[in-house]
Scaffold this active site. Structure first.
Site, PDB file in Angstrom:
ATOM      1  N   HIS A 354       0.801  -1.223   0.000  1.00 52.32           N
ATOM      2  CA  HIS A 354       0.000   0.000   0.000  1.00 52.32           C
ATOM      3  C   HIS A 354       0.834   1.274   0.000  1.00 52.32           C
ATOM      4  O   HIS A 354       0.286   2.356   0.183  1.00 52.32           O
ATOM      5  CB  HIS A 354      -0.919   0.032   1.228  1.00 52.32           C
ATOM      6  CG  HIS A 354      -2.091  -0.882   1.154  1.00 52.32           C
ATOM      7  ND1 HIS A 354      -3.230  -0.604   0.424  1.00 52.32           N
ATOM      8  CD2 HIS A 354      -2.302  -2.096   1.717  1.00 52.32           C
ATOM      9  CE1 HIS A 354      -4.089  -1.589   0.552  1.00 52.32           C
ATOM     10  NE2 HIS A 354      -3.556  -2.515   1.328  1.00 52.32           N
ATOM     11  N   LYS A 533      -8.686  13.087   4.680  1.00 52.11           N
ATOM     12  CA  LYS A 533      -7.626  12.086   4.592  1.00 52.11           C
ATOM     13  C   LYS A 533      -6.827  12.084   5.890  1.00 52.11           C
ATOM     14  O   LYS A 533      -6.824  13.065   6.626  1.00 52.11           O
ATOM     15  CB  LYS A 533      -6.648  12.412   3.453  1.00 52.11           C
ATOM     16  CG  LYS A 533      -7.232  12.292   2.051  1.00 52.11           C
ATOM     17  CD  LYS A 533      -6.211  12.668   1.010  1.00 52.11           C
ATOM     18  CE  LYS A 533      -6.773  12.487  -0.390  1.00 52.11           C
ATOM     19  NZ  LYS A 533      -7.031  11.079  -0.710  1.00 52.11           N
ATOM     20  N   ARG A 534      -6.147  10.976   6.123  1.00 47.75           N
ATOM     21  CA  ARG A 534      -5.135  10.962   7.176  1.00 47.75           C
ATOM     22  C   ARG A 534      -4.149  12.104   6.911  1.00 47.75           C
ATOM     23  O   ARG A 534      -3.787  12.372   5.777  1.00 47.75           O
ATOM     24  CB  ARG A 534      -4.429   9.610   7.146  1.00 47.75           C
ATOM     25  CG  ARG A 534      -3.241   9.477   8.057  1.00 47.75           C
ATOM     26  CD  ARG A 534      -2.778   8.026   8.084  1.00 47.75           C
ATOM     27  NE  ARG A 534      -2.530   7.499   6.751  1.00 47.75           N
ATOM     28  CZ  ARG A 534      -1.336   7.537   6.138  1.00 47.75           C
ATOM     29  NH1 ARG A 534      -0.310   8.098   6.737  1.00 47.75           N
ATOM     30  NH2 ARG A 534      -1.180   7.009   4.942  1.00 47.75           N
ATOM     31  N   LYS A 539       0.234  13.797   1.383  1.00 48.49           N
ATOM     32  CA  LYS A 539      -1.147  14.061   0.967  1.00 48.49           C
ATOM     33  C   LYS A 539      -1.391  15.563   0.783  1.00 48.49           C
ATOM     34  O   LYS A 539      -2.386  15.964   0.194  1.00 48.49           O
ATOM     35  CB  LYS A 539      -2.123  13.456   1.972  1.00 48.49           C
ATOM     36  CG  LYS A 539      -2.055  11.923   2.000  1.00 48.49           C
ATOM     37  CD  LYS A 539      -2.995  11.336   3.036  1.00 48.49           C
ATOM     38  CE  LYS A 539      -2.866   9.827   3.141  1.00 48.49           C
ATOM     39  NZ  LYS A 539      -3.392   9.109   1.967  1.00 48.49           N
ATOM     40  N   THR A 641      -9.103   5.459  -1.988  1.00 49.80           N
ATOM     41  CA  THR A 641     -10.467   4.992  -2.248  1.00 49.80           C
ATOM     42  C   THR A 641     -11.465   6.127  -2.045  1.00 49.80           C
ATOM     43  O   THR A 641     -12.548   6.103  -2.616  1.00 49.80           O
ATOM     44  CB  THR A 641     -10.845   3.807  -1.347  1.00 49.80           C
ATOM     45  OG1 THR A 641     -10.617   4.162   0.023  1.00 49.80           O
ATOM     46  CG2 THR A 641     -10.029   2.576  -1.699  1.00 49.80           C
ATOM     47  N   LYS A 645     -15.039   7.215  -4.099  1.00 48.33           N
ATOM     48  CA  LYS A 645     -16.336   7.495  -3.471  1.00 48.33           C
ATOM     49  C   LYS A 645     -16.854   8.864  -3.896  1.00 48.33           C
ATOM     50  O   LYS A 645     -18.047   9.034  -4.173  1.00 48.33           O
ATOM     51  CB  LYS A 645     -16.196   7.424  -1.949  1.00 48.33           C
ATOM     52  CG  LYS A 645     -15.849   6.037  -1.435  1.00 48.33           C
ATOM     53  CD  LYS A 645     -15.354   6.078   0.007  1.00 48.33           C
ATOM     54  CE  LYS A 645     -14.754   4.740   0.400  1.00 48.33           C
ATOM     55  NZ  LYS A 645     -14.006   4.792   1.658  1.00 48.33           N
TER      56      LYS A 645
END
Length: 798
Positions: A354, A533-534, A539, A641, A645
């Site tokens: 991942h 998000k984390r 990110k 993911t 969505k």
């Protein structure tokens, strides 16, 4: 949707009353919302259990191959609505509760959000379990029954505060305790040799006890099991210590055992934290493998059949100890040769990677590893020796430089290794597993992630899902490719008006909830721009807030311009020891305080960071979002993911060519995606330039002005140096290239403003995102795993 369940509303009402009275001991006149929720849950669970038992019996009867999914996270969220939707009992449940004087939505919202995960890893695992059940593939999920999950997040003066997530203080309606499924696990001790056999003698022990949750698939035709392990003391109470007055010592063993399954991802910045985390990983993995072998032994007496009957998927490196532990069980305890044990283990094991961040591929100091798992350290060396002997041209070791490298160990011990998006899989071959790929060119393959449409469209977005059903029928929920049938309707202005109304009503609902729950008043007509998000530097939440600051400055400088109103929404948790990420959270909150109070700009720009992000909050935000922020540095996000969505629910993406963004853009169309930023190759080239960040800041006055506002203390009055680390990073090393991508990100966001102003065209683009996102179903992903990795078959009838 029409229910295929024969239970009537009257029968459902009677079942609820029966459980309220006899299981909970409550009179309807005195029952609270929690009591009604528990009674409803037990009534729904009754309907699930029949399918659960039938699936288990059929698997045994047909000798079906089972899939075992090992994961440190299963972010399952609330299960009550999930069960009602998949059993197709929504109308009966609503009517039954109404007949009892209760509001259906109020009862559903009372359920705690199961604190069994943090981010995408856990949400993916939950989607996969639901899809495995929908497809009728026999499967078990194995995880830990965390008492407190990660942590409950709140903010004080903008700073993240962490408190226990106490979701299990209320009864958990969905689990069945299995005290008979109990295994004793050891840590530490020594290894001796008896003849040719190694004997591990641990010096401490803990018991693993199972709790089972049935996972029902679509239409209730099959149910699999999520088995969670809880740590129990071998001797939970020392009466002698208690009688001498040492009450703490009397319960010490129980407290230490429970520590293993109390908290998800304990802070590993201390040696004690590292040791606890490794204990957790072994505890999960060894319990699961012993359970798998027990079940196999109950059916078969030929150990060579193990790979034909057992598929074990490692979700990231957390369960990587499965390789050495399965070899130990087969070699040390069952007497197989080491080669035979290793071959059988590799035939069962497969590994999902991942991350492309080398630091995120777990490593353990060999001293700690050997102290806790001395026999396993020996087995790692034997695995390395066997692998080197079989591949003499290149030496790649799982133990090197004083570390046990769990990524390399997972790869060596797996027969297949998969990435989770097309780009990620190709980059795995040239980055983190470059040498191993050269040795095993057929081992890596791709399985692009997906999401379950039952939870992430049908359930969380009833307005849109009702329109879809009215348009193309009801069978799309387990055949998401049918969404393509929406595309001809996008040109119909009346249909597009209905699509736009569903989105606007979702936005109004979110606006009302934010006002009630957080005191934040927003105009639903604004762009609702969401990044959930984390918190992590790659990110790039700090890129988003930098652009927000620059936009605020531009609006103040040109108040008469025709600005497109926008609400910037953030949510996500930072690891307790990740101080840079926690600084980003505080900066966002500090910016929100200034911007939301500015009378010159607050009508066109607002910011909010919503606390304690979880599945329930995602279910509120995603249906209402206009814009999805997928802005990670290219080459760093494995898949994502959340991006799927959002697209499925009609949010347009502003994003880089990273992870599954690449495939989303291909499917929805480049014209319906706001692309910016460097590619993965360009990132590498840019990073090699000395002073790249300083050059980017010098070239863009907006970026320079935003950074100057931060460093001048505009957002931290009285504490000018609060964000010095962020500013120094973004003008200096800037490894994740926030500054270098800023200018193109600004351009893309202004394109968003222009596009949103044309309401009809924006809604057409949004509707095309929905119509073209059917490929991102986790059903499709699981079919790929079943065919290409597990070689498992569905056993469901119909």
């Amino acid at each position: 949707m029409v229910s295929r369940n024969t239970l009537t509303a009257e029968q459902f009402r009677d079942a609820i009353l029966k459980h309220l009275t006899y299981a909970l001991g409550k009179d309807p006149g005195h029952a609270q919302v929690q009591d009604w929720r528990m009674a409803l849950s037990l009534a729904v669970r009754d309907q699930i259990v029949d399918s659960w038992f039938a699936a288990t019996r059929k698997t045994y009867a047909e000798g079906g191959k089972r899939v075992y999914y090992l994961s440190m996270e299963f972010l399952i969220g609330r299960l009550l609505e999930d069960g009602i939707v998949n059993l197709r009992l929504v109308d009966q449940a609503r009517d039954a509760l109404a007949g009892l004087g209760q509001d259906f939505d109020t009862v559903l919202l009372d359920e705690p959000d199961a604190a069994l995960g943090n981010g995408g890893l856990g949400r993916l695992a939950a989607c996969f379990l639901e899809s495995l059940s929908t497809l009728g593939c026999p499967a078990y999920g194995y995880g830990l029954r965390y008492e407190h999950g990660l942590f409950r997040q709140s903010f004080v003066d903008g700073k993240q505060m962490e408190a226990p997530e106490t979701w299990l203080l209320q009864p958990h309606a969905w689990e069945f305790e299995r005290p008979e499924a109990r295994f004793r696990l050891g840590f530490g001790g020594s290894v001796t040799t008896k003849g040719k056999t190694a004997v591990w003698t641990p010096d401490s022990f803990v018991d693993a006890e199972a709790y089972d949750t049935p996972v029902i698939g679509w239409q209730g035709r099959w149910a699999n099991t999520l088995r969670l392990w809880s740590a129990k003391a071998v001797d939970p109470f020392d009466l002698d210590s208690f009688n001498t007055g040492d009450f703490a010592a009397a319960a010490r063993d129980e407290a230490m055992a429970r520590t293993i399954s109390r908290v998800l991802y304990p802070d590993d910045t201390t040696e004690q934290g590292k040791e606890l985390r490794l204990k957790q990983e072994f505890f999960l993995t060894s319990s699961a493998l012993r359970d798998i072998m027990r079940r196999f032994d109950s059916e078969y007496d030929d150990i060579t059949k193990l790979p034909a009957k057992v598929a074990i998927q490692l979700n990231d490196t957390h369960p990587a100890i499965a390789g050495p532990e399965l070899v130990r069980l087969l070699h040390d305890e069952r007497g197989l040769t080491f080669k035979a044990a290793m071959d059988l283990a590799q035939g069962c094991l497969s590994y999902t990677n991942h991350t492309l961040l080398p630091e995120a591929l777990e490593t353990w100091p060999e001293g700690l590893f050997g102290k806790l798992l001395p026999r396993h350290l020996q087995i790692v060396d034997q695995i390395d020796h066997a692998h080197a002997k079989a591949n003499p041209s290149r030496k790649v070791s799982a133990r090197a430089e004083g570390q046990v490298k769990m990524g390399e160990l997972s790869f060596i011990m797996a027969h297949k290794v998969n990435g989770v998006s097309a780009l990620h899989t190709e980059l795995m071959k040239t980055t983190v597993f470059k040498e191993l790929h050269r040795l095993h060119p057929d081992r890596i393959l791709n399985q692009t992630n997906g999401v379950t449409p039952r939870r992430w469209l049908l359930s969380c977005n009833p307005r849109l899902s009702s329109l879809i059903t009215d348009t193309i029928g009801e069978d799309w929920a387990d055949d998401l490719d049918q969404l393509k049938g929406l595309e001809p309707h996008v040109a119909d202005a009346a249909w597009l008006d209905r699509y736009a109304k569903a989105k606007l009503d979702n936005k109004a609902e979110l606006s009302n909830w934010m006002g009630d729950a957080h005191g934040i008043k927003v105009d639903p007509a604004m762009i609702i721009d969401v990044q959930i998000k984390r918190l992590h530097e790659y990110k790039r939440q700090h890129l988003n807030i930098l652009e927000t600051i620059a936009l605020w400055q531009e609006v103040k400088a040109n108040p008469g311009a025709n600005w497109t109103p926008r609400l910037k929404l953030f949510a996500g948790k930072a690891a307790p020891g990740y101080f840079f990420a926690k600084d980003i959270i505080r900066l966002i909150n500090d910016v929100a305080v200034i911007l939301n109070a500015d009378p010159e700009t607050r009508d066109v720009l607002q910011v909010a960071f919503l606390p304690n992000y979880n599945v329930t909050l995602a279910e509120r935000l995603i249906p209402a979002a206009d814009l999805s922020e997928q802005i990670s540095t290219a080459g760093k996000e494995a898949s994502g993911t959340g991006n799927m969505k959002f697209a499925l629910n009609g949010a347009l993406t502003v994003g880089t060519l990273d992870g599954a963004n690449v495939e989303i853009r291909e499917h929805v169309g480049a014209d319906n995606f706001f692309l910016f930023g460097m590619t993965a190759d360009e990132v590498d080239a840019r990073r090699a330039i000395d002073g790249h960040a300083a050059q980017a800041v010098a070239a863009d006055p907006r970026l320079a002005a935003a950074l100057k506002a931060i460093s001048d203390g505009v957002f931290s009055p009285g504490d000018k140096d609060r964000y010095a680390n962020i500013v120094e990073n973004l003008t200096g090393p800037d490894y994740f290239l926030v500054s270098s991508d800023f200018t193109d990100y600004w351009r893309a966001q202004r394109e968003v403003d222009i596009a949103f102003a044309d309401t009809a065209n924006w809604m057409r683009m949004a509707a095309l995102n929905t119509a073209r996102s059917g490929w991102f179903s986790s059903d499709r992903t699981i079919r790929g795993y079943m065919a290409d990795i597990w070689h498992a078959k569905a056993l469901r009838d119909g």
